[in-house]
Design an enzyme around this catalytic site. Structure first.
Site, PDB file in Angstrom:
ATOM      1  N   ALA A  63      41.594 110.472 108.977  1.00 34.97           N
ATOM      2  CA  ALA A  63      42.452 111.631 109.216  1.00 34.97           C
ATOM      3  C   ALA A  63      41.580 112.737 109.808  1.00 34.97           C
ATOM      4  O   ALA A  63      40.363 112.709 109.683  1.00 34.97           O
ATOM      5  CB  ALA A  63      43.079 112.088 107.899  1.00 34.97           C
ATOM      6  N   GLY A 104      41.673 106.883 106.930  1.00 34.39           N
ATOM      7  CA  GLY A 104      42.970 106.590 107.551  1.00 34.39           C
ATOM      8  C   GLY A 104      42.846 105.565 108.648  1.00 34.39           C
ATOM      9  O   GLY A 104      43.788 104.841 108.928  1.00 34.39           O
ATOM     10  N   GLU A 107      43.106 102.388 107.032  1.00 33.96           N
ATOM     11  CA  GLU A 107      44.499 102.248 106.564  1.00 33.96           C
ATOM     12  C   GLU A 107      45.428 101.845 107.694  1.00 33.96           C
ATOM     13  O   GLU A 107      46.347 101.054 107.512  1.00 33.96           O
ATOM     14  CB  GLU A 107      44.946 103.558 105.914  1.00 33.96           C
ATOM     15  CG  GLU A 107      44.211 103.812 104.601  1.00 33.96           C
ATOM     16  CD  GLU A 107      44.546 105.148 103.983  1.00 33.96           C
ATOM     17  OE1 GLU A 107      44.247 106.183 104.613  1.00 33.96           O
ATOM     18  OE2 GLU A 107      45.102 105.171 102.877  1.00 33.96           O
ATOM     19  N   GLU A 127      36.986 108.491 101.686  1.00 34.22           N
ATOM     20  CA  GLU A 127      37.728 109.646 101.170  1.00 34.22           C
ATOM     21  C   GLU A 127      37.108 110.206  99.896  1.00 34.22           C
ATOM     22  O   GLU A 127      37.117 111.410  99.664  1.00 34.22           O
ATOM     23  CB  GLU A 127      39.182 109.264 100.888  1.00 34.22           C
ATOM     24  CG  GLU A 127      40.036 109.097 102.114  1.00 34.22           C
ATOM     25  CD  GLU A 127      39.994 107.699 102.691  1.00 34.22           C
ATOM     26  OE1 GLU A 127      39.019 106.960 102.442  1.00 34.22           O
ATOM     27  OE2 GLU A 127      40.950 107.340 103.407  1.00 34.22           O
TER      28      GLU A 127
HETATM   29  N1  T1G Z   1      37.962 114.698 111.175  1.00 33.36           N
HETATM   30  C1  T1G Z   1      37.585 115.745 111.963  1.00 33.36           C
HETATM   31  N2  T1G Z   1      36.379 115.837 112.572  1.00 33.36           N
HETATM   32  C2  T1G Z   1      35.525 114.823 112.375  1.00 33.36           C
HETATM   33  C3  T1G Z   1      35.830 113.702 111.563  1.00 33.36           C
HETATM   34  C4  T1G Z   1      37.122 113.670 110.956  1.00 33.36           C
HETATM   35  N3  T1G Z   1      37.509 112.642 110.202  1.00 33.36           N
HETATM   36  N4  T1G Z   1      34.749 112.871 111.565  1.00 33.36           N
HETATM   37  C5  T1G Z   1      33.821 113.460 112.335  1.00 33.36           C
HETATM   38  N5  T1G Z   1      34.267 114.622 112.820  1.00 33.36           N
HETATM   39  C6  T1G Z   1      33.547 115.528 113.725  1.00 33.36           C
HETATM   40  C7  T1G Z   1      32.308 116.092 113.071  1.00 33.36           C
HETATM   41  O1  T1G Z   1      32.639 117.255 112.341  1.00 33.36           O
HETATM   42  C8  T1G Z   1      31.450 116.395 114.281  1.00 33.36           C
HETATM   43  O2  T1G Z   1      31.960 117.599 114.853  1.00 33.36           O
HETATM   44  C9  T1G Z   1      31.796 115.266 115.250  1.00 33.36           C
HETATM   45  O3  T1G Z   1      33.078 114.755 114.829  1.00 33.36           O
HETATM   46  C10 T1G Z   1      30.792 114.157 115.207  1.00 33.36           C
HETATM   47  O4  T1G Z   1      30.668 113.791 113.830  1.00 33.36           O
HETATM   48  C11 T1G Z   1      44.743 109.888 104.726  1.00 33.36           C
HETATM   49  C12 T1G Z   1      42.852 111.603 103.987  1.00 33.36           C
HETATM   50  C13 T1G Z   1      32.677 108.917 111.994  1.00 33.36           C
HETATM   51  C14 T1G Z   1      30.566 108.096 110.914  1.00 33.36           C
HETATM   52  O5  T1G Z   1      35.535 110.817 106.069  1.00 33.36           O
HETATM   53  O6  T1G Z   1      31.705 109.783 108.595  1.00 33.36           O
HETATM   54  O7  T1G Z   1      41.251 109.627 106.338  1.00 33.36           O
HETATM   55  O8  T1G Z   1      29.857 118.962 114.617  1.00 33.36           O
HETATM   56  O9  T1G Z   1      28.221 114.333 113.662  1.00 33.36           O
HETATM   57  O10 T1G Z   1      26.972 111.026 113.125  1.00 33.36           O
HETATM   58  O11 T1G Z   1      43.380 108.380 103.645  1.00 33.36           O
HETATM   59  O12 T1G Z   1      31.621 111.587 111.574  1.00 33.36           O
HETATM   60  O13 T1G Z   1      30.375 117.772 116.757  1.00 33.36           O
HETATM   61  O14 T1G Z   1      31.781 119.768 116.048  1.00 33.36           O
HETATM   62  O15 T1G Z   1      29.393 112.965 111.875  1.00 33.36           O
HETATM   63  O16 T1G Z   1      28.314 109.823 114.970  1.00 33.36           O
HETATM   64  C15 T1G Z   1      38.118 109.928 106.215  1.00 33.36           C
HETATM   65  C16 T1G Z   1      34.072 111.266 108.450  1.00 33.36           C
HETATM   66  C17 T1G Z   1      38.865 111.205 106.439  1.00 33.36           C
HETATM   67  C18 T1G Z   1      34.899 110.013 108.216  1.00 33.36           C
HETATM   68  C19 T1G Z   1      30.490 109.534 112.963  1.00 33.36           C
HETATM   69  N6  T1G Z   1      37.100 109.751 107.226  1.00 33.36           N
HETATM   70  N7  T1G Z   1      33.218 111.160 109.613  1.00 33.36           N
HETATM   71  O17 T1G Z   1      29.203 110.004 112.626  1.00 33.36           O
HETATM   72  O18 T1G Z   1      29.032 112.004 114.200  1.00 33.36           O
HETATM   73  S1  T1G Z   1      40.038 111.536 105.161  1.00 33.36           S
HETATM   74  C20 T1G Z   1      35.864 110.236 107.073  1.00 33.36           C
HETATM   75  C21 T1G Z   1      32.059 110.436 109.562  1.00 33.36           C
HETATM   76  C22 T1G Z   1      41.255 110.355 105.400  1.00 33.36           C
HETATM   77  C23 T1G Z   1      43.365 109.303 104.692  1.00 33.36           C
HETATM   78  C24 T1G Z   1      42.308 110.282 104.330  1.00 33.36           C
HETATM   79  C25 T1G Z   1      31.203 110.501 110.796  1.00 33.36           C
HETATM   80  C26 T1G Z   1      31.256 109.247 111.650  1.00 33.36           C
HETATM   81  P1  T1G Z   1      30.922 118.603 115.621  1.00 33.36           P
HETATM   82  P2  T1G Z   1      29.240 113.327 113.303  1.00 33.36           P
HETATM   83  P3  T1G Z   1      28.284 110.684 113.778  1.00 33.36           P
END
Ligand code: T1G
Length: 687
Positions: A63, A104, A107, A127
């Site tokens: 998400a 997500g 999912e 999450e």
């Molecule tokens: N949403 C918004 N921005 C995100 C994002 C996300 N999920 N993931 C990364 N970014 C932005 C981050 O802030 C950065 O921004 C840029 O992308 C590069 O990220 C309903 C509720 C995918 C392994 O927790 O683990 O789904 O600083 O530096 O090292 O069940 O990003 O460039 O402006 O980390 O290559 C669940 C979180 C969400 C994954 C890539 N998903 N992200 O790593 O790049 S909750 C996560 C990561 C959800 C549902 C629930 C990593 C990455 P900026 P980065 P990276």
């Protein structure tokens, strides 16, 4: 505004592609586009199957976290609806996964009828690291597809698994090393007529076989996962519901648990920290296009605990290291410890023997200081004394090649003074690693008054390469982390004299969520750190302990006694020493409350953090939080000292400090910024 989702027909297969850089997060426009794509497939009789794929670096990474707390997060279609629309499609939908299918994203893949991936892909539900649980059917579908045990491991740790493992457990159906899209289309064609469609939510086989005892066993065998955190237990409860109720009911329970977490402080803290960690790598006021210098070889001066640990970071990242010592014994001892550390990792399966060989093969031990001439970055990691460091930097100035970056690993000392020993202060900065340097993720990048912008940019880029989280600090005694330790240690020691025990003080911190309290930490790091080494000179409790060889865990005794397994117990000997000091100081011990301990050790840390901010020694409050979570184990579910101060409220902290002001005496003075925040009811950490 063009949709990030596009569709294209290949024969009888409709390809739905997402182009939402950088990580294809499932923002509102993506969710809308996915639903439209499925509707298009349903309406078109020429479409027999569907493939969903991400463009760019990855499949959906979850998400859009930046939508949380805004109306967009609840703008229909919400993710739970999207995944059900996918799964209820009358034609087979294939998820084609590369990069990371996270949260997500996984999912969505679970709602697809089939999943194919490249071997390098990772699949996970992180999450829990955001203080949440998979809120779009993930806690109900994942155990049905991957089994209950694996679902528990993945949901409560947030650690992703590789595509090969996912294939072994049935979470992925096919692996394709290359041409993912073509193979996915071919696979979709192959399964186009297969009925009934394999819907994850309808599967019972892996649920039926689950032993109800698995849940309590999992809790018992993973105490650290659950200590202090709320989300892991709710993830476990949601997975347990999947074994007890049909999907339609289970997903309602999932939604209830999800909303309970989302509305809590821990989720807010952990989501705040997700962005805080990423913001720390940005340096205000330096042009985005500043180029980093090329670092092909690193020099390390000193092969002690720190020098060896620091070297390992670069060797493990494939960067050659020249390590210098004063004598062969010290050099052999240092390289021997590095090899032993690598072999210990290999024994745990974290590294192969070949990788150990590769890393050690990049190491060039030498007694010849001039060998540093070939290095692009040289890190000094010798004794914490200014004159020794200045002498070394004076020698470096003559030996190092022009443009080489000269760094000190000092944990307290003045980088500008060290730089003044060279003719190139613009190339000098601090790189403060935390011990053990090959394990701890935090790196304080200490910016000297004359440090050149590209030197800083190089340090931040290199930190990422060696998998460190870097935070820029200004030149002050102790920079950010250790400077905030000073009031904590000062007041903790005074509290001993006034009537508290080491165990009582440590318990307040451990109950708060710290991995250990001030005295446990002193025993681990070494009570003798910074000791003047004169056993006849006893001016405080620390001197008295060191004088009788109570240097901490390494001596089997410090503030605590330790058994052969290094288990601590309160020490009557230490209590005697404390009582002696009380008697000499004419202090009558009094009852000390936990609240007073909190105010004099944690509130004073916040006050020091506010001073660091007002002096410009940290770029932003969230940087201070990154330092304390990664450098000292501050519980991430409290966000960090400054986020926690915001949840307490600046006024409450000021009130607590006022209560203690007299007892703290001249050791304490209020931060103006803290008083200002209290007066205006403002926060330190705007989000
Ligand atoms: N949403 C918004 N921005 C995100 C994002 C996300 N999920 N993931 C990364 N970014 C932005 C981050 O802030 C950065 O921004 C840029 O992308 C590069 O990220 C309903 C509720 C995918 C392994 O927790 O683990 O789904 O600083 O530096 O090292 O069940 O990003 O460039 O402006 O980390 O290559 C669940 C979180 C969400 C994954 C890539 N998903 N992200 O790593 O790049 S909750 C996560 C990561 C959800 C549902 C629930 C990593 C990455 P900026 P980065 P990276």
């Amino acid at each position: 505004m063009t949709s990030p989702i596009s569709t294209e027909k290949h024969g009888h297969v409709l390809i739905i592609s997402s182009n939402n850089p950088p990580v294809n997060s499932l923002g509102h426009a993506v969710r809308e586009g996915l639903v439209k794509g499925i509707e298009e497939a349903e309406a078109d009789e020429g479409v027999a199957a569907v493939v969903i794929i991400g463009e760019g670096q990855t499949f959906f990474a979850g998400a859009d976290i930046s939508e949380f707390g805004t109306p967009k997060a609840f703008a229909p279609p919400m993710l739970p609806q999207v995944v059900d629309i996918i799964e209820n499609c009358s034609k087979p939908v294939v998820a084609a996964i590369h990069g990371t299918a996270l949260g997500g994203g996984l999912e969505v893949a679970l709602a697809c009828h089939y999943r194919v991936a490249v071997p390098s892909a990772k699949l996970g539900v992180p999450e829990v690291k955001l203080g949440l649980l998979p809120g779009a059917g993930g806690t109900q579908r994942l155990p049905r597809v991957a089994g209950v045990q694996k679902a528990l491991e993945m949901t409560t740790s947030g650690t992703p698994i590789g595509a090969k493992e996912a294939c072994d457990i049935g979470l992925v159906d096919r692996l394709y090393p290359e041409h993912l899209l073509q193979h996915a289309v071919a696979y979709a064609t192959e399964v186009a007529e297969v009925r009934p469609l394999p819907r994850s939510s309808e599967r019972q086989d892996k649920i039926a076989e689950a032993d109800p005892a698995v849940f309590d066993e999992f809790i018992k065998s993973n105490p650290r996962t659950f200590k202090g955190f709320e989300a892991p237990m709710k993830n476990l409860e949601a997975v347990r519901v999947a074994t007890q109720k049909p999907y339609a009911e289970g997903v309602l329970e999932e939604r209830k648990l999800f909303m309970e977490l989302m509305s809590g402080t821990q989720a807010k803290a952990q989501q705040y920290f997700f962005f805080a960690e990423r913001k720390a790598s940005k340096i205000d006021g330096i042009p985005e296009d500043t180029k980093p210098r090329e670092i092909k070889r690193v020099g390390v001066i000193g092969a002690g605990t720190m020098g060896g640990g620091i070297s390992m970071n670069f060797l493990s990242a494939g960067i050659p290291v020249t390590i210098v010592e004063m004598n062969q014994d010290a050099l052999d001892r240092g390289t021997g410890v590095m090899l032993k550390n690598y072999q210990a990792s290999a024994a745990k399966g974290k590294l192969t023997a070949e990788q150990v060989g590769q890393a050690m093969g990049l190491l060039k031990p030498t007694l010849n200081f001039d060998d540093l001439a070939e290095c692009d970055l040289i890190i000094e990691a010798v004794f914490e004394q200014m004159d020794i460091k200045k002498d070394i930097f004076g020698r470096l100035d003559k030996v190092a090649k022009p443009g080489a970056i000269l760094a000190s690993n000092t944990s307290y000392l003045n980088i500008d003074e060290i730089a003044s020993a060279t003719s190139r202060p613009q190339d000098v900065l601090g790189l403060h690693f935390f011990s053990p340097a090959n394990i701890m993720k935090l790196l304080e990048v200490v910016r000297g008054a004359k440090t050149a912008p590209d030197v800083l940019v190089t340090a931040m880029a290199l930190a990422k390469k060696i998998r460190k989280v870097a935070v820029v600090a200004g030149v002050c005694y102790g920079f950010i982390g250790n400077r905030m330790l000073i009031p904590r240690q000062t007041e903790a020691t005074k509290l001993l004299l006034e009537g508290a025990t080491p165990a009582q003080i440590d318990k307040v911190h451990v109950d708060f969520g710290m991995p250990m309290g001030p005295f446990q930490m002193a025993d681990l790091a070494g009570v003798d750190i910074g000791w003047h080494r004169d056993p006849t000179r006893i001016e405080n409790i620390r001197d008295a302990l060191c004088a009788v060889d109570r240097w901490g865990q390494k001596k089997g005794a410090g503030f605590y006694d330790y058994d052969e397994k290094r288990r601590p117990s309160p020490s009557p000997k230490v209590q005697e020493i404390i009582d002696d000091f009380r008697a000499k100081a004419g202090v009558t011990p009094r009852e000390i409350t936990d609240q007073e301990i909190m105010e004099r050790t944690l509130y004073t840390m916040v006050n020091e953090g506010a001073k660091i901010l007002e002096e410009g020694m940290a770029q932003r409050a969230s940087d201070i939080d990154v330092v304390w979570v990664y450098g000292y184990g501050w519980p991430v579910y409290r966000g960090g000292p400054m986020f926690w101060a915001d949840t307490e409220g600046a006024a409450k902290i000021v009130e607590g400090l006022r209560r203690q002001e007299e007892r703290m005496g001249s050791d304490f003075s209020f931060s103006k910024l803290l008083l200002d925040k209290a007066e205006k009811a403002e926060k330190f950490t705007a989000r």
